[in-house]
Design a protein around this motif. Structure first.
Motif, PDB file in Angstrom:
ATOM      1  N   GLY A  30      73.835  37.886  29.424  1.00 26.60           N
ATOM      2  CA  GLY A  30      74.765  38.924  29.012  1.00 26.60           C
ATOM      3  C   GLY A  30      76.178  38.645  29.487  1.00 26.60           C
ATOM      4  N   PHE A  31      76.321  38.193  30.728  1.00 27.23           N
ATOM      5  CA  PHE A  31      77.645  37.853  31.243  1.00 27.23           C
ATOM      6  C   PHE A  31      78.265  36.705  30.451  1.00 27.23           C
ATOM      7  CE2 PHE A  31      76.344  39.749  35.499  1.00 27.23           C
ATOM      8  CZ  PHE A  31      77.178  40.830  35.359  1.00 27.23           C
ATOM      9  N   ARG A  32      77.422  35.720  30.116  1.00 26.21           N
ATOM     10  CA  ARG A  32      77.932  34.574  29.355  1.00 26.21           C
ATOM     11  C   ARG A  32      78.367  35.000  27.952  1.00 26.21           C
ATOM     12  NH1 ARG A  32      75.532  28.617  29.857  1.00 26.21           N
ATOM     13  NH2 ARG A  32      76.489  29.044  31.868  1.00 26.21           N
ATOM     14  N   LEU A  33      77.562  35.837  27.313  1.00 25.06           N
ATOM     15  CA  LEU A  33      77.912  36.302  25.974  1.00 25.06           C
ATOM     16  C   LEU A  33      79.144  37.194  25.995  1.00 25.06           C
ATOM     17  CD1 LEU A  33      74.373  37.085  24.503  1.00 25.06           C
ATOM     18  CD2 LEU A  33      75.843  35.115  24.023  1.00 25.06           C
ATOM     19  N   GLN A  34      79.299  37.943  27.092  1.00 22.39           N
ATOM     20  CA  GLN A  34      80.502  38.772  27.216  1.00 22.39           C
ATOM     21  C   GLN A  34      81.753  37.905  27.257  1.00 22.39           C
ATOM     22  OE1 GLN A  34      80.251  41.618  30.420  1.00 22.39           O
ATOM     23  NE2 GLN A  34      82.431  42.083  30.362  1.00 22.39           N
ATOM     24  N   GLY A  35      81.617  36.750  27.931  1.00 23.98           N
ATOM     25  CA  GLY A  35      82.744  35.820  27.961  1.00 23.98           C
ATOM     26  C   GLY A  35      83.060  35.221  26.606  1.00 23.98           C
ATOM     27  N   LEU A  36      82.070  35.252  25.707  1.00 25.53           N
ATOM     28  CA  LEU A  36      82.273  34.728  24.355  1.00 25.53           C
ATOM     29  C   LEU A  36      82.701  35.809  23.369  1.00 25.53           C
ATOM     30  CD1 LEU A  36      79.183  32.339  24.141  1.00 25.53           C
ATOM     31  CD2 LEU A  36      81.575  31.721  24.607  1.00 25.53           C
ATOM     32  N   GLY A  37      82.921  37.035  23.877  1.00 24.81           N
ATOM     33  CA  GLY A  37      83.429  38.087  23.013  1.00 24.81           C
ATOM     34  C   GLY A  37      82.486  39.228  22.747  1.00 24.81           C
ATOM     35  N   LEU A  38      81.256  39.188  23.294  1.00 23.29           N
ATOM     36  CA  LEU A  38      80.333  40.299  23.106  1.00 23.29           C
ATOM     37  C   LEU A  38      80.864  41.528  23.828  1.00 23.29           C
ATOM     38  CD1 LEU A  38      77.403  40.956  21.964  1.00 23.29           C
ATOM     39  CD2 LEU A  38      76.614  40.638  24.319  1.00 23.29           C
ATOM     40  N   PRO A  39      80.836  42.713  23.199  1.00 23.18           N
ATOM     41  CA  PRO A  39      81.318  43.924  23.883  1.00 23.18           C
ATOM     42  C   PRO A  39      80.602  44.137  25.223  1.00 23.18           C
ATOM     43  CG  PRO A  39      80.928  44.373  21.566  1.00 23.18           C
ATOM     44  CD  PRO A  39      80.394  42.992  21.823  1.00 23.18           C
ATOM     45  N   GLN A  40      81.343  44.651  26.205  1.00 22.44           N
ATOM     46  CA  GLN A  40      80.785  44.832  27.549  1.00 22.44           C
ATOM     47  C   GLN A  40      79.568  45.735  27.536  1.00 22.44           C
ATOM     48  OE1 GLN A  40      83.558  46.372  30.414  1.00 22.44           O
ATOM     49  NE2 GLN A  40      81.982  46.716  31.976  1.00 22.44           N
TER      50      GLN A  40
ATOM     51  N   THR B  80      73.500  24.239  35.097  1.00 22.98           N
ATOM     52  CA  THR B  80      73.409  24.500  36.533  1.00 22.98           C
ATOM     53  C   THR B  80      74.039  25.846  36.892  1.00 22.98           C
ATOM     54  OG1 THR B  80      73.441  22.132  37.035  1.00 22.98           O
ATOM     55  CG2 THR B  80      74.017  23.642  38.820  1.00 22.98           C
ATOM     56  N   THR B  81      75.193  26.130  36.272  1.00 26.73           N
ATOM     57  CA  THR B  81      75.868  27.394  36.529  1.00 26.73           C
ATOM     58  C   THR B  81      75.023  28.572  36.052  1.00 26.73           C
ATOM     59  OG1 THR B  81      78.008  26.288  36.253  1.00 26.73           O
ATOM     60  CG2 THR B  81      77.995  28.688  36.147  1.00 26.73           C
ATOM     61  N   PHE B  82      74.382  28.403  34.903  1.00 30.94           N
ATOM     62  CA  PHE B  82      73.549  29.480  34.361  1.00 30.94           C
ATOM     63  C   PHE B  82      72.353  29.731  35.275  1.00 30.94           C
ATOM     64  CE2 PHE B  82      69.950  30.849  31.699  1.00 30.94           C
ATOM     65  CZ  PHE B  82      70.469  32.061  31.236  1.00 30.94           C
ATOM     66  N   LEU B  83      71.695  28.668  35.737  1.00 36.11           N
ATOM     67  CA  LEU B  83      70.547  28.831  36.632  1.00 36.11           C
ATOM     68  C   LEU B  83      70.960  29.509  37.933  1.00 36.11           C
ATOM     69  CD1 LEU B  83      68.687  25.416  36.159  1.00 36.11           C
ATOM     70  CD2 LEU B  83      68.027  27.654  35.264  1.00 36.11           C
ATOM     71  N   ALA B  84      72.132  29.138  38.437  1.00 33.27           N
ATOM     72  CA  ALA B  84      72.628  29.780  39.660  1.00 33.27           C
ATOM     73  C   ALA B  84      72.856  31.267  39.431  1.00 33.27           C
ATOM     74  CB  ALA B  84      73.910  29.103  40.121  1.00 33.27           C
ATOM     75  N   ALA B  85      73.398  31.613  38.256  1.00 36.68           N
ATOM     76  CA  ALA B  85      73.635  33.025  37.935  1.00 36.68           C
ATOM     77  C   ALA B  85      72.322  33.784  37.814  1.00 36.68           C
ATOM     78  CB  ALA B  85      74.441  33.136  36.639  1.00 36.68           C
ATOM     79  N   VAL B  86      71.289  33.139  37.283  1.00 40.60           N
ATOM     80  CA  VAL B  86      69.973  33.774  37.166  1.00 40.60           C
ATOM     81  C   VAL B  86      69.415  34.095  38.549  1.00 40.60           C
ATOM     82  CG1 VAL B  86      67.571  33.435  36.468  1.00 40.60           C
ATOM     83  CG2 VAL B  86      69.421  32.749  34.935  1.00 40.60           C
TER      84      VAL B  86
ATOM     85  N   CYS C 239      61.016  39.871  37.092  1.00 40.98           N
ATOM     86  CA  CYS C 239      62.358  39.911  37.681  1.00 40.98           C
ATOM     87  C   CYS C 239      63.226  38.766  37.170  1.00 40.98           C
ATOM     88  CB  CYS C 239      62.267  39.863  39.206  1.00 40.98           C
ATOM     89  SG  CYS C 239      61.467  41.302  39.945  1.00 40.98           S
ATOM     90  N   LEU C 240      62.621  37.585  37.006  1.00 43.85           N
ATOM     91  CA  LEU C 240      63.369  36.451  36.465  1.00 43.85           C
ATOM     92  C   LEU C 240      63.808  36.713  35.026  1.00 43.85           C
ATOM     93  CD1 LEU C 240      61.367  33.411  37.889  1.00 43.85           C
ATOM     94  CD2 LEU C 240      63.773  33.939  38.333  1.00 43.85           C
ATOM     95  N   LEU C 241      62.961  37.403  34.285  1.00 43.56           N
ATOM     96  CA  LEU C 241      63.332  37.769  32.923  1.00 43.56           C
ATOM     97  C   LEU C 241      64.583  38.643  32.930  1.00 43.56           C
ATOM     98  CD1 LEU C 241      62.677  37.888  29.874  1.00 43.56           C
ATOM     99  CD2 LEU C 241      61.240  39.878  30.369  1.00 43.56           C
ATOM    100  N   PHE C 242      64.626  39.625  33.833  1.00 44.48           N
ATOM    101  CA  PHE C 242      65.800  40.483  33.953  1.00 44.48           C
ATOM    102  C   PHE C 242      67.015  39.665  34.384  1.00 44.48           C
ATOM    103  CE2 PHE C 242      68.643  42.836  36.762  1.00 44.48           C
ATOM    104  CZ  PHE C 242      69.058  43.861  35.924  1.00 44.48           C
ATOM    105  N   GLY C 243      66.830  38.787  35.394  1.00 37.91           N
ATOM    106  CA  GLY C 243      67.947  37.983  35.879  1.00 37.91           C
ATOM    107  C   GLY C 243      68.503  37.075  34.802  1.00 37.91           C
ATOM    108  N   ALA C 244      67.615  36.464  33.997  1.00 39.29           N
ATOM    109  CA  ALA C 244      68.072  35.596  32.911  1.00 39.29           C
ATOM    110  C   ALA C 244      68.828  36.396  31.862  1.00 39.29           C
ATOM    111  CB  ALA C 244      66.876  34.878  32.290  1.00 39.29           C
ATOM    112  N   ALA C 245      68.337  37.599  31.557  1.00 37.98           N
ATOM    113  CA  ALA C 245      69.008  38.435  30.566  1.00 37.98           C
ATOM    114  C   ALA C 245      70.383  38.869  31.064  1.00 37.98           C
ATOM    115  CB  ALA C 245      68.144  39.650  30.245  1.00 37.98           C
ATOM    116  N   GLU C 246      70.477  39.193  32.356  1.00 37.31           N
ATOM    117  CA  GLU C 246      71.775  39.602  32.898  1.00 37.31           C
ATOM    118  C   GLU C 246      72.755  38.436  32.888  1.00 37.31           C
ATOM    119  OE1 GLU C 246      73.623  41.241  37.105  1.00 37.31           O
ATOM    120  OE2 GLU C 246      71.698  42.038  36.422  1.00 37.31           O
ATOM    121  N   ALA C 247      72.284  37.251  33.303  1.00 37.57           N
ATOM    122  CA  ALA C 247      73.161  36.080  33.289  1.00 37.57           C
ATOM    123  C   ALA C 247      73.590  35.731  31.871  1.00 37.57           C
ATOM    124  CB  ALA C 247      72.437  34.888  33.922  1.00 37.57           C
TER     125      ALA C 247
END
Length: 290
Positions: A252-262, A2-8, A242-250
């Motif tokens: 990216g934020f999630r992966l950054q929280g898991l340690g992916l470089p900014q 749910t949180t991921f969909l909201a971020a998208v 646009c949804l493809l971009f939004g999903a990729a951005e969301a």
């Protein structure tokens, strides 16, 4: 999930609004590459009016009005004087980047980022009493952004004025021969795109976050241009891009929280959008008869 969909949805909304503006211009026969600058100008003026008035809604109204007026810088040269819209658009994009940085220092007294504690941001739907899954965490501008896709698809396919606009874009001389005022339609399309970009900028600065930072459109306007190129005159296909971009951005934020470089997380949405453009372009070339 749910949180991921909201971020998208949050990440997609400003891009969708800008893309709808670009699609409106494209259908009329004006290729609008000024979406990046208009989105940035909308974000700046939204924060400016919200700061001056203490009202996020007046910030939204100010952004829509000021960005519509800013779109005149593209409309008059490209439509009235028939200048190359690409050249004019590049100029307005550079102007928005420099002007917002200059005015930020003159008005707010600082560069970089402005986010005063008393800056009024848009409330969430939950705060307005609509606490539903996914949508409850969104600002009131997010649902209309997606509803406008359906409205524009219907308007371009069924309404008389929408069909006339498409006819103007396909064959302006024929449209003039039956009495349609082609420049008037094109001016309306470019100014309408400015209003939509102003709404997108307000969502970006007062809905996604509550601040303004230099260059905060960060390529979203260019993603909207890509969405228009992928969609043609089909709003639903533009929404998909646009949804493809939004999903990729969301993501990216999630992966950054898991340690992916900014830097990698920031680049991911644009890389995925670019790959999508390459794949779709290749598919269209295969479908084109030799």
């Amino acid at each position: 999930m749910t949180t991921f969909l909201a971020a998208v949805l949050t990440a997609t909304a400003p891009v969708v609004l800008a893309a709808l503006g670009g699609l409106l211009c494209s259908v009329s026969g004006v290729f609008n590459m000024a979406l990046e600058g208009q989105l940035l100008w909308g974000a700046f003026t939204a924060v400016l009016f919200s700061h001056l008035t203490g009202s996020a809604w007046l910030g939204v109204a100010g952004a829509v009005l000021c960005t519509t007026l800013y779109a005149v810088l593209l409309s008059v040269p490209a439509v009235t004087f028939r200048a190359d819209p690409v050249v004019v658009a590049v100029g307005t994009n550079l102007l928005a980047l420099g002007l917002t940085a200059f005015l930020m220092r003159r008005i707010f007294g600082s560069g970089g980022t402005f986010g005063a504690p008393d800056l009024a941001g848009l409330p969430t739907l939950a705060a307005l009493g609509l606490d539903v899954p996914v949508a409850g965490s969104q600002s009131p501008l997010v649902p209309p952004a997606f509803l406008l896709v359906a409205a524009m698809a219907w308007w371009l396919g069924r309404a008389r004025s929408g069909l006339r606009l498409r006819g103007i874009g396909q064959h302006a001389e024929a449209a003039e021969s039956i009495g349609l005022r082609v420049p008037l339609y094109r001016h309306a399309a470019v100014l309408g795109a400015g209003a939509l970009c102003g709404l997108g900028g307000a969502q970006l600065a007062l809905g996604n976050v509550t601040l303004f930072s230099e260059g905060m459109s960060a390529g979203r306007g260019w993603v909207a241009v890509v969405a228009v190129m992928l969609a043609g005159a089909r709003p639903w296909q533009g929404l998909g891009a646009c949804l493809l971009f939004g999903a990729a951005e969301a993501l990216g934020f999630r992966l950054q929280g898991l340690g992916l470089p900014q830097q990698a997380a920031d680049a991911a949405p644009y890389l995925i959008t670019l790959l999508a453009l390459v794949v779709v372009g290749a598919a269209r070339r295969k479908e084109t008869p030799a």
